[in-house]
Design a protein around this motif. Structure first.
Motif, PDB file in Angstrom:
ATOM      1  N   HIS A 157      -1.475   9.928  -1.593  1.00 41.52           N
ATOM      2  CA  HIS A 157      -0.949   9.569  -0.735  1.00 41.52           C
ATOM      3  C   HIS A 157      -0.372  10.942  -0.077  1.00 41.52           C
ATOM      4  N   CYS A 166       5.595   9.230  -0.159  1.00 38.74           N
ATOM      5  CA  CYS A 166       4.300   8.017  -0.557  1.00 38.74           C
ATOM      6  C   CYS A 166       4.427   8.423  -2.570  1.00 38.74           C
ATOM      7  N   PHE A 191       1.826   6.416  -3.863  1.00 39.16           N
ATOM      8  CA  PHE A 191       0.990   6.300  -4.288  1.00 39.16           C
ATOM      9  C   PHE A 191       0.069   6.768  -4.511  1.00 39.16           C
ATOM     10  N   TYR A 198       0.589  -1.176  -0.135  1.00 36.71           N
ATOM     11  CA  TYR A 198       0.192  -0.380   0.049  1.00 36.71           C
ATOM     12  C   TYR A 198       1.075   1.630  -0.265  1.00 36.71           C
ATOM     13  N   HIS A 199       2.087   1.213   0.206  1.00 36.32           N
ATOM     14  CA  HIS A 199       3.248   2.541   0.310  1.00 36.32           C
ATOM     15  C   HIS A 199       4.486   1.736  -0.470  1.00 36.32           C
ATOM     16  N   GLN A 222       1.034  11.983   3.590  1.00 35.99           N
ATOM     17  CA  GLN A 222       2.654  11.309   3.503  1.00 35.99           C
ATOM     18  C   GLN A 222       3.517  11.883   2.928  1.00 35.99           C
TER      19      GLN A 222
END
Ligand SMILES: *[C@@H]1O[C@H](CO)[C@@H](O)[C@H](O)[C@H]1NC(C)=O
Ligand SMILES: [Cu+2]
Length: 131
Positions: free
Chosen positions: A115, A110, A112, A68-69, A120
């Motif tokens: 994010h 990050c 993604f 996910y990251h 993030q």
């Protein structure tokens, strides 16, 4: 032999200074117990970095689920605009240690979708002259 004693003292002083400099370098878990994830508040990682004084030799540890990251080191422009298209460095192991080996600014986000925009991202500054 006075000169021999002085040489021994200088060596001991050098060893002590080296020990102090190594002791000052620290390992930081980015985000502490939350790790590297979507923060509940967008300023979470700003706040995390704000009360720390980073020095050359410090290590950042990014701990996250790599499904996910990820961790991209980007330049200042990429950081400000959350642009992940041309990172300086890419990490994706889920537990990445990043050594900070020079003074300056280090920008991570990050990659993604969404994010970075959600916060993030983290900016680490190492002053040329440690306080
Ligand atoms: C992101 O950065 C790349 C490379 O620096 C650039 O070509 C691109 O136009 C940028 N995208 C945006 C949306 O700013
Ligand atoms: Cu992420």
């Amino acid at each position: 032999m006075a000169s021999v004693n002085i040489a021994v003292i200088l060596i001991l002083v050098a060893m002590a200074l080296y020990a102090v400099s190594v002791a000052m370098a620290a390992t930081y878990m980015v985000g502490d117990s939350a790790g590297w994830t979507l923060p509940q508040q967008p300023i979470y990682y700003d706040k995390w970095a704000a009360d720390k004084t980073f020095v050359v030799g410090d290590t950042l540890v990014f701990d996250y689920n790599p499904q996910y990251h990820n961790v991209l080191r980007v330049d200042q422009l990429g950081f400000q605009s959350c642009n992940a298209t041309s990172p300086i460095m890419r990490y994706a192991s889920g537990r990445d240690s990043v050594a900070l080996q020079s003074p300056g600014h280090f920008f991570f986000l990050c990659g993604f979708p969404g994010h970075c925009q959600a916060g993030q991202k983290v900016h680490i500054h190492i002053a040329i002259y440690p306080p």
